[in-house]
Write a protein that holds these residues in place. Structure first.
Motif, PDB file in Angstrom:
ATOM      1  N   ARG A 204      76.803  43.658  15.467  1.00 44.80           N
ATOM      2  CA  ARG A 204      76.392  42.994  16.812  1.00 44.80           C
ATOM      3  C   ARG A 204      74.877  43.193  16.833  1.00 44.80           C
ATOM      4  O   ARG A 204      74.484  42.392  17.418  1.00 44.80           O
TER       5      ARG A 204
ATOM      6  N   TRP B  31      73.050  40.142  16.052  1.00 44.65           N
ATOM      7  CA  TRP B  31      73.848  38.813  16.581  1.00 44.65           C
ATOM      8  C   TRP B  31      72.724  37.796  17.080  1.00 44.65           C
ATOM      9  O   TRP B  31      71.685  38.445  17.671  1.00 44.65           O
TER      10      TRP B  31
ATOM     11  N   VAL C 125      72.083  33.158  17.016  1.00 44.27           N
ATOM     12  CA  VAL C 125      72.705  31.875  17.060  1.00 44.27           C
ATOM     13  C   VAL C 125      72.949  31.594  15.434  1.00 44.27           C
ATOM     14  O   VAL C 125      73.984  30.989  15.246  1.00 44.27           O
TER      15      VAL C 125
ATOM     16  N   SER D  99      75.913  33.561  14.209  1.00 41.60           N
ATOM     17  CA  SER D  99      77.177  32.931  14.815  1.00 41.60           C
ATOM     18  C   SER D  99      77.496  31.766  13.850  1.00 41.60           C
ATOM     19  O   SER D  99      78.699  31.519  13.603  1.00 41.60           O
TER      20      SER D  99
ATOM     21  N   LEU E 112      78.824  33.038  10.694  1.00 44.40           N
ATOM     22  CA  LEU E 112      79.925  33.443  10.679  1.00 44.40           C
ATOM     23  C   LEU E 112      80.945  32.240  10.940  1.00 44.40           C
ATOM     24  O   LEU E 112      81.920  32.418   9.996  1.00 44.40           O
ATOM     25  N   GLN E 113      80.862  31.180  11.733  1.00 42.72           N
ATOM     26  CA  GLN E 113      81.725  30.128  11.741  1.00 42.72           C
ATOM     27  C   GLN E 113      81.857  29.550  10.397  1.00 42.72           C
ATOM     28  O   GLN E 113      83.171  29.333   9.937  1.00 42.72           O
TER      29      GLN E 113
END
Length: 108
Positions: free
Chosen positions: A89, A92, A94, A97, A100-101
Protein backbone atom coordinates in the motif's frame (compact mmCIF):
# COMPACT_ATOMS: atom_id res chain seq x y z
CA UNK A 1 -2.21 -16.08 -50.79
CA UNK A 2 -3.05 -19.77 -50.74
CA UNK A 3 0.14 -21.70 -50.09
CA UNK A 4 0.87 -25.37 -50.60
CA UNK A 5 -0.57 -27.53 -47.84
CA UNK A 6 -3.30 -25.02 -47.06
CA UNK A 7 -6.93 -25.21 -48.05
CA UNK A 8 -9.50 -22.40 -48.23
CA UNK A 9 -13.06 -22.97 -47.00
CA UNK A 10 -16.13 -20.81 -47.55
CA UNK A 11 -17.97 -20.46 -44.24
CA UNK A 12 -21.10 -18.79 -42.95
CA UNK A 13 -22.17 -17.78 -39.46
CA UNK A 14 -24.88 -20.04 -38.03
CA UNK A 15 -26.57 -18.54 -34.95
CA UNK A 16 -27.45 -21.01 -32.20
CA UNK A 17 -29.46 -19.51 -29.30
CA UNK A 18 -27.21 -16.79 -27.85
CA UNK A 19 -24.08 -18.25 -29.40
CA UNK A 20 -23.11 -19.29 -32.88
CA UNK A 21 -20.46 -20.98 -34.93
CA UNK A 22 -18.83 -20.90 -38.33
CA UNK A 23 -20.05 -23.69 -40.59
CA UNK A 24 -19.58 -24.84 -44.19
CA UNK A 25 -23.26 -25.71 -44.38
CA UNK A 26 -24.80 -24.16 -47.51
CA UNK A 27 -21.52 -22.66 -48.80
CA UNK A 28 -19.08 -24.01 -51.36
CA UNK A 29 -15.87 -22.71 -52.87
CA UNK A 30 -16.59 -22.87 -56.58
CA UNK A 31 -13.48 -21.24 -57.96
CA UNK A 32 -10.53 -18.98 -57.50
CA UNK A 33 -6.78 -19.23 -57.47
CA UNK A 34 -3.94 -18.69 -55.00
CA UNK A 35 -4.94 -15.03 -54.49
CA UNK A 36 -8.74 -15.08 -54.54
CA UNK A 37 -11.71 -17.33 -53.86
CA UNK A 38 -15.20 -17.48 -55.30
CA UNK A 39 -17.85 -18.75 -52.92
CA UNK A 40 -21.46 -19.69 -53.58
CA UNK A 41 -23.90 -19.81 -50.69
CA UNK A 42 -27.61 -20.60 -50.72
CA UNK A 43 -28.58 -18.20 -47.90
CA UNK A 44 -27.92 -14.74 -46.46
CA UNK A 45 -25.64 -14.47 -43.45
CA UNK A 46 -22.20 -13.28 -42.42
CA UNK A 47 -19.54 -14.94 -44.53
CA UNK A 48 -15.81 -15.62 -44.27
CA UNK A 49 -13.08 -17.54 -46.01
CA UNK A 50 -11.01 -19.58 -43.58
CA UNK A 51 -7.72 -21.35 -44.17
CA UNK A 52 -6.84 -24.70 -42.66
CA UNK A 53 -3.24 -25.84 -42.53
CA UNK A 54 -3.82 -29.09 -40.66
CA UNK A 55 -6.37 -30.98 -38.66
CA UNK A 56 -6.44 -30.02 -34.96
CA UNK A 57 -6.09 -33.68 -34.02
CA UNK A 58 -2.62 -33.65 -35.62
CA UNK A 59 -1.49 -30.85 -33.30
CA UNK A 60 2.05 -31.32 -32.05
CA UNK A 61 2.41 -32.70 -28.51
CA UNK A 62 5.39 -30.40 -27.90
CA UNK A 63 3.27 -27.37 -28.88
CA UNK A 64 0.57 -28.38 -26.39
CA UNK A 65 3.15 -28.82 -23.60
CA UNK A 66 4.81 -25.47 -24.31
CA UNK A 67 1.39 -23.76 -24.40
CA UNK A 68 0.32 -25.28 -21.07
CA UNK A 69 3.62 -24.46 -19.37
CA UNK A 70 3.59 -20.91 -20.76
CA UNK A 71 0.01 -20.35 -19.63
CA UNK A 72 0.78 -21.69 -16.14
CA UNK A 73 3.86 -19.48 -15.73
CA UNK A 74 1.93 -16.44 -16.97
CA UNK A 75 -0.92 -17.03 -14.53
CA UNK A 76 1.52 -17.51 -11.65
CA UNK A 77 3.34 -14.27 -12.48
CA UNK A 78 0.07 -12.36 -12.81
CA UNK A 79 -1.10 -13.74 -9.45
CA UNK A 80 2.17 -12.65 -7.80
CA UNK A 81 1.83 -9.21 -9.41
CA UNK A 82 -1.71 -8.83 -8.05
CA UNK A 83 -0.62 -9.90 -4.55
CA UNK A 84 2.31 -7.46 -4.65
CA UNK A 85 0.10 -4.55 -5.71
CA UNK A 86 -2.47 -5.33 -3.01
CA UNK A 87 0.04 -5.80 -0.19
CA UNK A 88 2.34 -2.84 -0.95
CA UNK A 89 0.00 0.00 0.00
CA UNK A 90 2.96 2.37 0.47
CA UNK A 91 3.45 2.39 -3.30
CA UNK A 92 -0.23 3.09 -3.97
CA UNK A 93 -1.03 5.59 -6.74
CA UNK A 94 -3.39 5.96 -9.67
CA UNK A 95 -0.86 4.23 -11.91
CA UNK A 96 -0.56 1.25 -9.54
CA UNK A 97 -4.35 1.06 -9.32
CA UNK A 98 -4.63 0.91 -13.11
CA UNK A 99 -1.91 -1.73 -13.33
CA UNK A 100 -3.68 -3.76 -10.64
CA UNK A 101 -6.94 -3.65 -12.55
CA UNK A 102 -5.18 -4.62 -15.79
CA UNK A 103 -3.45 -7.55 -14.04
CA UNK A 104 -6.76 -8.78 -12.62
CA UNK A 105 -8.40 -8.60 -16.06
CA UNK A 106 -5.52 -10.49 -17.69
CA UNK A 107 -5.60 -13.12 -14.95
CA UNK A 108 -9.33 -13.68 -15.39
Amino acid sequence: SLQEGKEAFCMSWKPNNYKGQWTQEGCNRIGGDNWSSICACNHFSSFAITMATQDKRNESYALRVVSCVGLSVSLLCLFLTIVTFVLCRSLWSVSISLHLQLSICLFI
